[in-house]
Enzyme design. Structure first.
Site, PDB file in Angstrom:
ATOM      1  N   MET A  46      10.110  24.805   0.589  1.00  0.00           N
ATOM      2  CA  MET A  46       9.240  23.708  -0.126  1.00  0.00           C
ATOM      3  C   MET A  46      10.036  22.853  -1.124  1.00  0.00           C
ATOM      4  O   MET A  46       9.817  21.815  -1.262  1.00  0.00           O
ATOM      5  CB  MET A  46       8.189  24.543  -0.910  1.00  0.00           C
ATOM      6  CG  MET A  46       7.019  23.694  -1.434  1.00  0.00           C
ATOM      7  SD  MET A  46       5.784  24.496  -2.434  1.00  0.00           S
ATOM      8  CE  MET A  46       4.848  25.453  -1.111  1.00  0.00           C
ATOM      9  N   LYS A  68       0.777  -1.265   0.189  1.00  0.00           N
ATOM     10  CA  LYS A  68       0.038   0.039  -0.037  1.00  0.00           C
ATOM     11  C   LYS A  68       0.949   1.372   0.108  1.00  0.00           C
ATOM     12  O   LYS A  68       2.108   1.141   0.265  1.00  0.00           O
ATOM     13  CB  LYS A  68      -0.918  -0.072   1.167  1.00  0.00           C
ATOM     14  CG  LYS A  68      -0.142   0.080   2.530  1.00  0.00           C
ATOM     15  CD  LYS A  68      -0.902  -0.240   3.903  1.00  0.00           C
ATOM     16  CE  LYS A  68      -0.100  -0.023   5.063  1.00  0.00           C
ATOM     17  NZ  LYS A  68      -0.944  -0.567   6.221  1.00  0.00           N
ATOM     18  N   TYR A  77      14.386  31.126   5.600  1.00  0.00           N
ATOM     19  CA  TYR A  77      13.451  31.810   6.302  1.00  0.00           C
ATOM     20  C   TYR A  77      13.680  32.038   7.669  1.00  0.00           C
ATOM     21  O   TYR A  77      13.913  31.261   8.072  1.00  0.00           O
ATOM     22  CB  TYR A  77      12.013  31.211   5.895  1.00  0.00           C
ATOM     23  CG  TYR A  77      11.580  31.086   4.465  1.00  0.00           C
ATOM     24  CD1 TYR A  77      11.277  32.154   3.519  1.00  0.00           C
ATOM     25  CD2 TYR A  77      11.274  29.731   3.805  1.00  0.00           C
ATOM     26  CE1 TYR A  77      10.920  32.243   2.497  1.00  0.00           C
ATOM     27  CE2 TYR A  77      10.639  29.733   2.667  1.00  0.00           C
ATOM     28  CZ  TYR A  77      10.608  30.982   1.928  1.00  0.00           C
ATOM     29  OH  TYR A  77      10.171  30.872   0.619  1.00  0.00           O
ATOM     30  N   ARG A 102     -10.132   0.016  14.890  1.00  0.00           N
ATOM     31  CA  ARG A 102     -10.271   0.967  13.791  1.00  0.00           C
ATOM     32  C   ARG A 102     -11.472   0.243  12.766  1.00  0.00           C
ATOM     33  O   ARG A 102     -12.515   0.914  12.914  1.00  0.00           O
ATOM     34  CB  ARG A 102      -8.762   0.984  13.171  1.00  0.00           C
ATOM     35  CG  ARG A 102      -8.644   1.921  12.057  1.00  0.00           C
ATOM     36  CD  ARG A 102      -7.246   2.034  11.352  1.00  0.00           C
ATOM     37  NE  ARG A 102      -6.665   0.966  11.012  1.00  0.00           N
ATOM     38  CZ  ARG A 102      -5.499   0.641  10.345  1.00  0.00           C
ATOM     39  NH1 ARG A 102      -4.690   1.931  10.327  1.00  0.00           N
ATOM     40  NH2 ARG A 102      -4.920  -0.649  10.059  1.00  0.00           N
TER      41      ARG A 102
HETATM   42  C1  LIG Z   1      -0.051  -1.466   6.813  1.00  0.00           C
HETATM   43  C2  LIG Z   1      -0.895  -2.748   7.318  1.00  0.00           C
HETATM   44  C3  LIG Z   1       0.091  -4.166   7.705  1.00  0.00           C
HETATM   45  C4  LIG Z   1       1.637  -3.780   7.776  1.00  0.00           C
HETATM   46  O1  LIG Z   1       2.156  -3.233   8.709  1.00  0.00           O
HETATM   47  P1  LIG Z   1       3.747  -3.386   8.817  1.00  0.00           P
HETATM   48  O2  LIG Z   1       4.019  -2.769  10.454  1.00  0.00           O
HETATM   49  O3  LIG Z   1       4.358  -2.115   8.079  1.00  0.00           O
HETATM   50  O4  LIG Z   1       4.429  -4.550   8.739  1.00  0.00           O
HETATM   51  C5  LIG Z   1      -0.339  -5.260   8.122  1.00  0.00           C
HETATM   52  N1  LIG Z   1      -1.856  -5.150   8.103  1.00  0.00           N
HETATM   53  C6  LIG Z   1      -2.550  -3.983   8.047  1.00  0.00           C
HETATM   54  C7  LIG Z   1      -3.820  -4.255   8.126  1.00  0.00           C
HETATM   55  C8  LIG Z   1      -1.974  -3.026   7.482  1.00  0.00           C
HETATM   56  O5  LIG Z   1      -2.927  -1.735   7.343  1.00  0.00           O
END
Ligand SMILES: *Cc1c(COP(=O)(O)O)cnc(C)c1O
Length: 413
Positions: free
Chosen positions: A347, A38, A298, A171
């Site tokens: 930036m 991701k 800055y 979550r």
């Molecule tokens: C991002 C994520 C992971 C991976 O987590 P890491 O700590 O980077 O290994 C695994 N499961 C879910 C549901 C995630 O959102």
């Protein structure tokens, strides 16, 4: 490749990704490795990383967005892809059409998934687009991932989905007391197969592991609740990188590793020998000499203690350098030495103090993250300086920094 006029780029060592995937696969066997790609593979570039992770032994990929999964399919990747949350609206339908395995946790989600499969079959015949294989073919990707059973035949035409249960992270996920009912509704739906049951750890890299044990216990209870209604998922999974490394009991059938795959184990694991895959480089744009007492950028915050040469580096906060990097004493490498950031991050540019020697020139290589000579700056070091974590540092490297895929001479060890 488009012409580049700005010397600021990432080098992504895919041999390190392959090596890390291999080490993690060996560690968790007989559990399988799901490579979490991701957020553009935590900033490393998903299209370069995914094939390397698969070559190293990962058998699944995981993404946060339907769009990310579709981009993998567009790139011709045929491996199983797990979507880590239940998308709203038409997202489930799009995921199924792309042969991406959705995570579900609501009655509405189950209904939308079933409707999508049935709708596609009604429109497209017996092997409609709801079947992962048909969709992969349509997307130009391989018809079936190597080594995968023919799910249309072997699974009675059911399309696999995974059910997520909330075991304590609070979550996303189904409430534990709803698992049996959701499981039963999936089982009652001839279009769907409940292939997986999973949850996510909230604190596997912190403390003594009591919460992790509690979460594992709740997941096992959810497995029993499903069995009670006649549903036995083939894959039960819980561990992230920290779970996979520090809590062997959480490995179960599959581990979902992100940060460790990129070479940053979240808990100490020297014997694993994981290697960071990302280096961030640039070239000095300009060097100028300033008198003692003068200051840069800055606010002119930090007067120089002695007359110094300062180097302007073409990288700024849009590229992912947090403004707190200056306050935190951030350093970059030029000519094998650490050089401190001399003023506020802007930036597009950064100014670093190269001292009185004048041994730095326009065009010199700058290492923002990675090695140069005997020195190394890691994403962990950045995280400490800005009060963050390596996940955030890596994944926030800006989209205008090109990602170059390279292969280290050490190869896969
Ligand atoms: C991002 C994520 C992971 C991976 O987590 P890491 O700590 O980077 O290994 C695994 N499961 C879910 C549901 C995630 O959102």
């Amino acid at each position: 490749m488009a012409e580049r006029y700005r010397p600021n780029w990432l080098e992504i060592d895919v041999s390190a990704i392959r090596h890390n995937a291999r080490r993690l696969s060996e560690l968790v066997a007989p559990a399988k490795l799901c490579a979490v790609v991701k957020a553009d593979a935590y900033g490393h570039g998903m299209i370069g990383v995914a094939p390397a992770a698969l070559a190293g032994g990962a058998t699944w990929l995981a993404v946060a967005l339907v769009e990310e999964g579709l981009a993998l399919r567009q790139a011709g990747i045929g491996a199983r892809i797990l979507l880590l949350s239940e998308p709203p609206g038409k997202g489930i339908e799009a995921a199924l059409r792309g042969g991406i395995t959705p995570t579900l946790y609501s009655a509405g989600g189950v209904e939308r998934a079933a409707l999508a499969v049935r709708g596609a079959r009604g429109a497209g015949g017996a092997r409609g687009a709801g079947g992962a294989r048909g969709a992969r073919g349509a997307g130009g990707a391989p018809a079936a991932p190597a080594g995968e059973p023919d799910d249309e035949v072997g699974r009675g035409g059911r399309v696999p989905v995974h059910l997520k249960v909330d075991t304590g992270m609070h979550r996303v996920g189904a409430d534990p007391w709803d698992v049996a009912a959701i499981g039963r509704s999936v089982a009652a739906e001839p279009a769907l197969l409940l292939e997986g049951l999973w949850s996510h750890l909230a604190a596997a890299d912190e403390g003594p592991g009591e919460l992790t044990a509690l979460q594992l216990g709740r997941l096992e209870q959810a497995r029993r609740d499903l069995a009670g209604v006649g549903v036995v998922p083939e894959l039960v999974h819980l561990a992230n990188s920290a779970g996979a490394i520090a809590h062997p009991a959480t490995r179960l059938d599959l581990v979902r590793c992100g940060i460790a795959l990129y070479g940053y184990p979240p808990v100490p694991a020297p014997s694993l020998g994981l290697r960071p895959a990302l280096s961030w480089k640039a070239q000095v744009h300009l060097v100028r000499r300033l008198e003692a007492g003068e200051a840069v950028s800055y606010g002119l915050e930090q007067p120089l203690e002695r007359s110094s040469h300062v180097a302007v580096v073409p990288a700024g906060y849009h590229d992912g350098i947090d403004r707190r990097f200056f306050e935190g004493g951030g350093e970059v490498l030029i000519r094998g030495r650490r050089r401190r950031v001399a003023g506020r991050v802007t930036m597009d540019q950064l100014v670093v103090d190269c001292g009185p020697e004048g041994d730095v020139a326009s065009g010199d290589e700058v290492v923002l993250i990675g090695r140069q000579g005997d020195e190394e700056v890691s994403a962990e070091e950045w995280a400490r300086r800005i009060g963050s974590i390596s996940w955030e540092v890596l994944s926030r490297i800006g989209c205008r920094v090109p990602r170059d895929v390279v292969s280290d001479a050490r190869g896969e060890q």
